[in-house]
Design an enzyme around this catalytic site. Structure first.
Site, mmCIF file in Angstrom:
data_model
loop_
_atom_site.group_PDB
_atom_site.id
_atom_site.type_symbol
_atom_site.label_atom_id
_atom_site.label_comp_id
_atom_site.label_asym_id
_atom_site.label_seq_id
_atom_site.Cartn_x
_atom_site.Cartn_y
_atom_site.Cartn_z
ATOM 1 N N THR A 130 0.815 -1.211 0.000
ATOM 2 C CA THR A 130 0.000 0.000 0.000
ATOM 3 C C THR A 130 0.852 1.266 0.000
ATOM 4 O O THR A 130 1.992 1.252 0.471
ATOM 5 C CB THR A 130 -0.907 -0.018 1.255
ATOM 6 O OG1 THR A 130 -1.482 1.266 1.437
ATOM 7 C CG2 THR A 130 -0.112 -0.337 2.522
ATOM 8 N N ASP A 131 0.253 2.360 -0.485
ATOM 9 C CA ASP A 131 0.951 3.654 -0.409
ATOM 10 C C ASP A 131 0.998 4.177 1.031
ATOM 11 O O ASP A 131 1.738 5.118 1.325
ATOM 12 C CB ASP A 131 0.281 4.688 -1.330
ATOM 13 C CG ASP A 131 -1.189 4.945 -1.017
ATOM 14 O OD1 ASP A 131 -1.745 4.284 -0.107
ATOM 15 O OD2 ASP A 131 -1.797 5.805 -1.690
HETATM 16 P P1 NAD Z 1 -9.403 -7.679 2.125
HETATM 17 O O1 NAD Z 1 -9.397 -7.373 3.580
HETATM 18 O O2 NAD Z 1 -10.650 -7.453 1.336
HETATM 19 O O3 NAD Z 1 -8.999 -9.202 1.904
HETATM 20 C C1 NAD Z 1 -7.977 -9.841 2.602
HETATM 21 C C2 NAD Z 1 -8.057 -11.338 2.307
HETATM 22 O O4 NAD Z 1 -6.975 -11.986 3.001
HETATM 23 C C3 NAD Z 1 -9.353 -11.993 2.807
HETATM 24 O O5 NAD Z 1 -9.829 -12.891 1.832
HETATM 25 C C4 NAD Z 1 -8.912 -12.748 4.046
HETATM 26 O O6 NAD Z 1 -9.708 -13.908 4.325
HETATM 27 C C5 NAD Z 1 -7.486 -13.106 3.682
HETATM 28 N N1 NAD Z 1 -6.641 -13.354 4.853
HETATM 29 C C6 NAD Z 1 -6.514 -12.563 5.953
HETATM 30 N N2 NAD Z 1 -5.647 -13.125 6.829
HETATM 31 C C7 NAD Z 1 -5.188 -14.266 6.247
HETATM 32 C C8 NAD Z 1 -4.255 -15.251 6.624
HETATM 33 N N3 NAD Z 1 -3.617 -15.186 7.800
HETATM 34 N N4 NAD Z 1 -4.004 -16.269 5.777
HETATM 35 C C9 NAD Z 1 -4.671 -16.364 4.579
HETATM 36 N N5 NAD Z 1 -5.564 -15.455 4.182
HETATM 37 C C10 NAD Z 1 -5.825 -14.421 4.995
HETATM 38 O O7 NAD Z 1 -8.197 -6.870 1.521
HETATM 39 P P2 NAD Z 1 -8.061 -6.149 0.101
HETATM 40 O O8 NAD Z 1 -8.676 -4.809 0.178
HETATM 41 O O9 NAD Z 1 -8.466 -7.098 -0.959
HETATM 42 O O10 NAD Z 1 -6.482 -5.930 0.049
HETATM 43 C C11 NAD Z 1 -5.626 -6.943 -0.466
HETATM 44 C C12 NAD Z 1 -4.184 -6.521 -0.267
HETATM 45 O O11 NAD Z 1 -3.968 -5.274 -0.913
HETATM 46 C C13 NAD Z 1 -3.819 -6.306 1.199
HETATM 47 O O12 NAD Z 1 -2.530 -6.832 1.401
HETATM 48 C C14 NAD Z 1 -3.829 -4.812 1.380
HETATM 49 O O13 NAD Z 1 -2.887 -4.405 2.342
HETATM 50 C C15 NAD Z 1 -3.423 -4.332 -0.007
HETATM 51 N N6 NAD Z 1 -3.966 -3.021 -0.374
HETATM 52 C C16 NAD Z 1 -5.302 -2.777 -0.357
HETATM 53 C C17 NAD Z 1 -5.785 -1.524 -0.741
HETATM 54 C C18 NAD Z 1 -7.252 -1.217 -0.780
HETATM 55 O O14 NAD Z 1 -7.611 -0.079 -1.099
HETATM 56 N N7 NAD Z 1 -8.137 -2.160 -0.513
HETATM 57 C C19 NAD Z 1 -4.892 -0.520 -1.132
HETATM 58 C C20 NAD Z 1 -3.523 -0.799 -1.121
HETATM 59 C C21 NAD Z 1 -3.075 -2.064 -0.768
#
Ligand code: NAD
Ligand code: TYD
Length: 351
Positions: A130-131
């Site tokens: 993430t940023d």
């Molecule tokens: P989310 O919270 O919707 O999904 C996370 C997923 O990870 C879920 O399916 C959950 O069941 C799974 N998970 C959590 N803990 C786990 C574990 N210990 N083992 C296996 N699976 C596990 O998140 P998202 O919004 O889809 O984000 C995905 C990635 O992108 C993350 O790493 C987040 O930091 C990064 N990110 C998200 C955003 C955003 O705007 N949503 C922006 C920048 C970066």
């Protein structure tokens, strides 16, 4: 056929990424390892259940034995790690799970990856980050890949730690790793704890729209499909060890964004039953502790190296997102179950 092990693929971005790989490419086989936390929803990929190129495995990225077995059995060419606790507000009230999954879990996955490569397998590892690791900007400037890490929330600090580990594994063990740092995503299948789906969901129910602080915090919105296309490109084409910032060139103050959503919903559905515009549901509530003021990405490097640019401007992406939530109210009702209601009460009643 190339095999990709996706971790955390039942969440918002992971499920969009997997659907893109299956629908728009013919040469990827996908294994999805997910712990099915509150954010991981099997419904998100229900349509792929019977697809011969998609396999689901239930488990935790912190379970070394399970990952070793999965790598041995599936022999992936790529690993893409989305698995994380991802919500800043939850990291403020309960940081432990963030340390466990985002840091220890990623470390465990990296260790399994290291052993897999040491056994002679060729594989690359992409860490989706993430940023927010860069901290907060003032009114001017952008995050580049050279901006020093300065995370402010427990969530951002846990993601920063994981990024450092991934970087170190490239430097020390010469493993083929990549890191992407992207801005706020929005689009289909986003859990309604995050700003955009929370506001759509509350506006549909005629509930208050809780804007933190003065609503002047700025985020750079990236349509999830644009992000997923960038990830596939980075995975396939980037040089080993690279880091890429991925952003939407769509900066907006939260309050403006919420007003835009209200206008669009009023236009489509007419005013509320009592004749008011949904904008009248906007309620300023207590600010998030340590709330970062502004995020904005300079995405020149990925444009120059890999010819990637976001294709979806905010107005268009927002209309597509609202369409999706209106067409999928059953999905929304299901995810707003008892535990969501409890979360909502605890998070918002005391604001
Ligand atoms: P989310 O919270 O919707 O999904 C996370 C997923 O990870 C879920 O399916 C959950 O069941 C799974 N998970 C959590 N803990 C786990 C574990 N210990 N083992 C296996 N699976 C596990 O998140 P998202 O919004 O889809 O984000 C995905 C990635 O992108 C993350 O790493 C987040 O930091 C990064 N990110 C998200 C955003 C955003 O705007 N949503 C922006 C920048 C970066
Ligand atoms: P969020 O979607 O939680 O993403 P992030 O914190 O990772 O940027 O929040 C986006 C912005 O919206 C952030 O400035 C906090 C603000 N916000 C609200 O004003 N009200 C809310 O109910 C939520 C969830 C967020």
């Amino acid at each position: 056929m190339q095999t990709i092990l996706v971790t955390g693929g039942l969440g918002f971005i992971g499920s969009n990424f997997i659907r893109l790989l299956i629908d728009d490419f013919s040469d990827y086989q996908v294994i999805n390892l997910d712990a099915v936390t509150y954010a991981g929803n099997p419904e998100n990929l229900k349509d792929l259940e019977n697809d011969s190129r998609y396999t689901f495995a239930h488990g935790d990225i912190g379970d070394r034995k399970l990952i070793d077995e999965l790598l041995e059995k599936e022999r992936p060419d790529f690993i893409v790690n989305f698995a994380a606790e991802s919500h800043v507000d939850r990291s403020i009230t309960g940081p432990a799970a963030f340390i466990e999954t985002n840091i220890v879990g990623t470390f465990t996955e990296l260790e399994a990856f290291r052993a897999y490569c040491a056994a002679g397998n060729k594989c690359r590892f992409l860490q989706v980050s993430t940023d927010e690791v860069y901290g907060s900007l003032g009114a001017e400037g952008y995050f580049t890949e050279e901006t020093p890490y300065s995370p402010n929330s427990p969530y951002a600090a846990s993601k920063a730690s994981a990024d450092h580990l991934v970087r170190a594994y490239h430097h020390t063990y010469k493993l083929d790793t990549l890191i992407t740092n992207c801005s706020n995503n929005y689009g289909p299948y986003q859990f309604p704890e995050k700003l955009i789906p929370l506001m759509i969901s509350n506006a549909l129910e005629g509930r208050d729209l809780p804007v933190y602080g003065d609503g002047k915090n700025v985020r750079d919105w990236l349509y999830v499909e644009d992000h997923c296309r960038a990830l596939e490109l980075v995975l396939r084409a980037a040089n080993s060890g690279e880091t890429y910032n991925i952003g939407g060139h769509n900066e907006m103050e939260n309050i403006e964004l919420v007003r835009l959503l209200c206008r669009s919903l009023d236009r489509r559905l007419g005013p509320l039953p009592d004749g008011r515009s949904r904008q009248e549901l906007i309620t300023f509530v207590g600010d998030r502790q340590g709330h970062d003021q502004r995020y904005a990405i300079d995405a020149e490097k990925i444009k120059k190296d890999l010819d990637w640019e976001p294709q979806t401007d905010l107005a268009k992406g927002m209309e597509m997102t609202i369409d999706w939530y209106l067409d999928n109210q059953e999905w929304l009702n299901q995810v707003r179950d008892g535990s969501y209601r409890k979360y909502y009460q605890e998070m918002y009643n005391k604001r």
